[in-house]
Design an enzyme around this catalytic site. Structure first.
Site, PDB file in Angstrom:
ATOM      1  N   ALA A  19       0.844  -1.202   0.000  1.00 25.92           N
ATOM      2  CA  ALA A  19       0.000   0.000   0.000  1.00 25.92           C
ATOM      3  C   ALA A  19       0.878   1.250   0.000  1.00 25.92           C
ATOM      4  O   ALA A  19       0.670   2.163  -0.802  1.00 25.92           O
ATOM      5  CB  ALA A  19      -0.935  -0.009   1.202  1.00 25.92           C
ATOM      6  N   LEU A  44       2.568   1.789  -3.335  1.00 34.14           N
ATOM      7  CA  LEU A  44       1.615   2.310  -4.320  1.00 34.14           C
ATOM      8  C   LEU A  44       1.388   3.801  -4.105  1.00 34.14           C
ATOM      9  O   LEU A  44       1.481   4.592  -5.049  1.00 34.14           O
ATOM     10  CB  LEU A  44       0.285   1.554  -4.210  1.00 34.14           C
ATOM     11  N   TYR A  45       1.102   4.201  -2.891  1.00 34.98           N
ATOM     12  CA  TYR A  45       0.805   5.610  -2.635  1.00 34.98           C
ATOM     13  C   TYR A  45       2.012   6.501  -2.943  1.00 34.98           C
ATOM     14  O   TYR A  45       1.861   7.573  -3.538  1.00 34.98           O
ATOM     15  CB  TYR A  45       0.340   5.814  -1.195  1.00 34.98           C
ATOM     16  N   ARG A  46       3.180   6.079  -2.564  1.00 34.32           N
ATOM     17  CA  ARG A  46       4.368   6.884  -2.846  1.00 34.32           C
ATOM     18  C   ARG A  46       4.627   6.946  -4.356  1.00 34.32           C
ATOM     19  O   ARG A  46       4.969   8.012  -4.882  1.00 34.32           O
ATOM     20  CB  ARG A  46       5.589   6.331  -2.117  1.00 34.32           C
ATOM     21  N   PHE A 103       1.667  10.456  -3.529  1.00 34.35           N
ATOM     22  CA  PHE A 103       1.047  10.859  -2.261  1.00 34.35           C
ATOM     23  C   PHE A 103       2.135  11.299  -1.293  1.00 34.35           C
ATOM     24  O   PHE A 103       3.173  10.654  -1.164  1.00 34.35           O
ATOM     25  CB  PHE A 103       0.244   9.702  -1.657  1.00 34.35           C
TER      26      PHE A 103
END
Length: 186
Positions: free
Chosen positions: A147, A150-152, A156
């Site tokens: 997770a 993915l966000y980085r 994000f």
């Protein structure tokens, strides 16, 4: 969503490592969320086998949903409190202005690592009219899980770290980024 709520919640509890009883408690909340302004959802389905006519829609492998954030919502109030303490109320209001709350994004554990989370994120946020997206995710040492990666990778950034929501002893990070969503390299 209503037709596949049980499947979606099953993925949620498996992906998060929660006991199955959590799904029963979450079902009414997820159903209520679907009635909020700006609600949208995306799903990833496994291809249905040709010989399996009863499963034409395929098996649900992943689910994501969210809605337009607003000041009367629990998550907004919690994050506003944390941001006000960390940065002041003016900064909190600026961060929480015109955002889409990415409430849930989960991939069945057996299907993780195949780019499905990235596909869900793109589907869910493509064409989203808000100026930014915000989410909360459990803190993980070294941000060492799929997770976080993915966000980085999708750009994000930290909004609030080591935050505790009322009623949950775990530390969370609140992450955000401007919309529209574009691919970034990590």
């Amino acid at each position: 969503m209503r037709d596949r709520l049980h499947e979606a919640l099953s993925i949620y509890v498996r992906a998060m490592g929660y006991p199955a009883s959590v799904a029963r408690r979450r079902a009414p909340m997820w159903a209520e969320h679907a009635l909020r302004p700006g609600w949208r959802a995306a799903a990833v389905l496994a291809p249905a086998a040709e010989e399996d006519h009863a499963a034409l829609r395929g098996t649900l492998l992943g689910i994501a949903y969210g809605y337009t954030g607003a000041s009367h919502q629990w998550w907004y109030e919690q994050v506003h409190r944390g941001l006000s303490r960390a940065r002041g109320s003016t900064a909190a209001e600026q961060v929480l202005e015109d955002y889409f709350e990415l409430t849930e994004l989960h991939i069945h554990p057996s299907a993780q690592g195949q780019g499905l989370g990235d596909a869900l994120l793109g589907q869910l946020l493509g064409g989203c009219p808000a100026s930014r997206v915000l989410l909360s995710t459990p803190e993980v040492v070294g941000e060492a899980n799929r997770a976080w990666r993915l966000y980085r990778r999708r750009g994000f950034e930290d909004v609030l770290r080591d935050f505790r929501f009322d009623g949950d002893p775990r530390a969370f990070a609140v992450l955000g980024r401007a919309l529209p969503l574009t691919m970034t390299t990590a």
